[in-house]
Enzyme design. Structure first.
Site, PDB file in Angstrom:
ATOM      1  N   TYR A  84       5.435  -6.119  -3.298  1.00 37.37           N
ATOM      2  CA  TYR A  84       5.054  -4.497  -2.966  1.00 37.37           C
ATOM      3  C   TYR A  84       6.140  -3.763  -3.059  1.00 37.37           C
ATOM      4  CZ  TYR A  84       3.176  -2.291   1.054  1.00 37.37           C
ATOM      5  OH  TYR A  84       2.078  -1.615   2.335  1.00 37.37           O
ATOM      6  N   LYS A 111       5.530   1.033  -4.463  1.00 31.75           N
ATOM      7  CA  LYS A 111       6.075   1.432  -2.998  1.00 31.75           C
ATOM      8  C   LYS A 111       6.663   2.504  -3.718  1.00 31.75           C
ATOM      9  CE  LYS A 111       2.074   0.941  -0.061  1.00 31.75           C
ATOM     10  NZ  LYS A 111       1.305   1.508  -0.369  1.00 31.75           N
TER      11      LYS A 111
HETATM   12  N1  LIG Z   1       0.011  -1.824   7.857  1.00 39.04           N
HETATM   13  C1  LIG Z   1       1.367  -1.970   8.103  1.00 39.04           C
HETATM   14  O1  LIG Z   1       2.196  -2.531   8.693  1.00 39.04           O
HETATM   15  C2  LIG Z   1       1.886  -0.725   6.822  1.00 39.04           C
HETATM   16  C3  LIG Z   1       3.451  -0.724   6.339  1.00 39.04           C
HETATM   17  C4  LIG Z   1       3.496   0.358   5.669  1.00 39.04           C
HETATM   18  C5  LIG Z   1       2.975   0.984   4.547  1.00 39.04           C
HETATM   19  N2  LIG Z   1       0.915   0.253   4.635  1.00 39.04           N
HETATM   20  C6  LIG Z   1       0.245   1.006   3.631  1.00 39.04           C
HETATM   21  O2  LIG Z   1      -0.872   1.704   4.124  1.00 39.04           O
HETATM   22  C7  LIG Z   1      -1.986   1.509   3.355  1.00 39.04           C
HETATM   23  C8  LIG Z   1      -2.806   1.027   4.580  1.00 39.04           C
HETATM   24  O3  LIG Z   1      -2.338   0.020   4.946  1.00 39.04           O
HETATM   25  P1  LIG Z   1      -3.236  -0.846   6.673  1.00 39.04           P
HETATM   26  O4  LIG Z   1      -2.789  -1.874   7.151  1.00 39.04           O
HETATM   27  O5  LIG Z   1      -4.844  -0.040   6.215  1.00 39.04           O
HETATM   28  O6  LIG Z   1      -4.094  -1.939   5.568  1.00 39.04           O
HETATM   29  P2  LIG Z   1      -5.482  -2.537   5.076  1.00 39.04           P
HETATM   30  O7  LIG Z   1      -5.924  -3.853   4.861  1.00 39.04           O
HETATM   31  O8  LIG Z   1      -6.171  -2.409   6.992  1.00 39.04           O
HETATM   32  O9  LIG Z   1      -6.578  -1.131   4.268  1.00 39.04           O
HETATM   33  C9  LIG Z   1      -6.496  -1.392   3.628  1.00 39.04           C
HETATM   34  C10 LIG Z   1      -7.733  -0.786   3.128  1.00 39.04           C
HETATM   35  O10 LIG Z   1      -7.418  -0.668   1.185  1.00 39.04           O
HETATM   36  C11 LIG Z   1      -8.835  -1.634   1.675  1.00 39.04           C
HETATM   37  N3  LIG Z   1      -8.502  -1.768  -0.386  1.00 39.04           N
HETATM   38  C12 LIG Z   1      -8.243  -2.899  -0.938  1.00 39.04           C
HETATM   39  N4  LIG Z   1      -8.141  -2.888  -2.455  1.00 39.04           N
HETATM   40  C13 LIG Z   1      -9.270  -1.917  -2.321  1.00 39.04           C
HETATM   41  C14 LIG Z   1      -9.268  -1.792  -3.746  1.00 39.04           C
HETATM   42  N5  LIG Z   1      -9.173  -1.911  -5.490  1.00 39.04           N
HETATM   43  N6  LIG Z   1     -10.037  -0.685  -3.696  1.00 39.04           N
HETATM   44  C15 LIG Z   1     -10.111   0.510  -3.141  1.00 39.04           C
HETATM   45  N7  LIG Z   1      -9.882   0.298  -1.852  1.00 39.04           N
HETATM   46  C16 LIG Z   1      -9.325  -0.965  -1.805  1.00 39.04           C
HETATM   47  C17 LIG Z   1      -9.460  -2.702   1.892  1.00 39.04           C
HETATM   48  O11 LIG Z   1     -10.809  -2.923   1.650  1.00 39.04           O
HETATM   49  C18 LIG Z   1      -8.870  -1.738   3.149  1.00 39.04           C
HETATM   50  O12 LIG Z   1     -10.341  -1.582   3.372  1.00 39.04           O
HETATM   51  C19 LIG Z   1      -1.648   0.954   2.661  1.00 39.04           C
HETATM   52  O13 LIG Z   1      -1.485   1.346   1.213  1.00 39.04           O
HETATM   53  C20 LIG Z   1      -0.035  -0.090   2.673  1.00 39.04           C
HETATM   54  O14 LIG Z   1       0.173  -0.420   2.264  1.00 39.04           O
HETATM   55  C21 LIG Z   1       0.795  -0.244   6.241  1.00 39.04           C
END
Ligand SMILES: NC(=O)c1ccc[n+]([C@@H]2O[C@H](COP(=O)([O-])OP(=O)(O)OC[C@H]3O[C@@H](n4cnc5c(N)ncnc54)[C@H](O)[C@@H]3O)[C@@H](O)[C@H]2O)c1
Length: 241
Positions: free
Chosen positions: A146, A150
């Protein structure tokens, strides 16, 4: 266009932009959910568009962007909030998990930015915003795949920003700290890991999806016109040590 618009962060950002008058397209591997959310975002004037997208596939990225342009006649802003997340000690990390994480979180970030960038470069304007992570900068045990992805997103952002600056396209990333969403549900369900993650955030709370709205709107608006190539952390101080 919000890629990953069916997710926890993407859904909130899509709604925030819709509330500020943007016409919104949501694209997600869960196309059904993207369509359902889109219906609630543009129902009044029929402007919401939901479609299926797999960022791991170049043709799917090109196809989704084509649909957006066909529907709205333009693509001004791409927010990429797609991501997958799992942790494993590096000695146990299996090749499939490594490949899947890189394919979605890094290659996918490139492919959807490329598809949008091709349109924006031609039009000589556009904004690309990728959701990176505090893991672009900090190291956590268990985060080899991860964090590598990132960190890659942040450096990709810098290169794309440089390449597309002559065409008036800005490219930035936003780095959230741990935020309760479906992505982090499993980790945060573990009491010990929940407490450890919380203890590492100086402002003393987890992020919320709403915390990202200000920076996302800034980067998409005239006020952010001179910002490019940056990863802006919205993290309660998590990246300070
Ligand atoms: N939630 C956290 O703590 C956090 C922290 C830092 C960064 N992020 C980043 O923020 C972004 C969103 O995360 P989130 O928390 O909303 O996660 P989430 O799981 O709620 O949403 C991610 C979305 O991506 C979609 N997805 C997965 N694989 C895919 C693909 N191959 N093609 C198209 N869509 C796809 C999923 O269906 C989902 O709707 C991600 O990049 C995550 O790494 C999240």
């Amino acid at each position: 266009m919000v890629a990953g618009g069916a997710g926890g962060l993407g859904g909130v950002l899509a709604r925030a932009f819709a509330e500020r008058g943007a016409r919104i397209a949501l694209a997600d591997i869960d196309g059904t959910r993207a369509r359902k959310i889109a219906e609630t975002l543009g129902a009044a004037d029929g402007t919401g568009l939901g479609c299926a997208l797999d960022v791991r596939k170049q043709t799917s990225c090109a196809g989704a962007v084509r649909r957006v342009v066909k529907r709205f006649g333009r693509l001004d802003v791409l927010i990429n909030a797609v991501g997958i997340f799992s942790t494993a000690a590096a000695v146990d990390l299996d090749r499939r998990t490594w490949d899947a994480t890189i394919a979605t979180n890094l290659s996918g970030a490139f492919l959807i930015a490329q598809a949008a960038g091709r349109i924006m470069v031609k039009k000589k304007s556009g904004r690309i915003i990728t959701i990176a992570s505090v893991s672009s900068r900090v190291a956590n045990p268990g985060y080899a795949a991860y964090a590598a992805a990132k960190a890659g997103v942040s450096q990709l952002t810098r290169v794309l920003a440089l390449e597309w600056a002559p065409f008036g396209v800005t490219v930035n990333a936003v780095g959230p700290a741990m935020t309760p969403t479906p992505l982090t549900r499993e980790l945060l369900a573990d009491g010990e890991r929940h407490a450890a993650a919380l203890a590492r955030i100086p402002l003393g709370r987890f992020g919320t999806p709403e915390d990202l709205i200000g920076v996302a709107v800034l980067l998409a608006s005239d006020a952010g016109a001179f910002i490019t190539g940056q990863t802006i952390f919205v993290d309660g101080g998590r990246t300070l040590d």
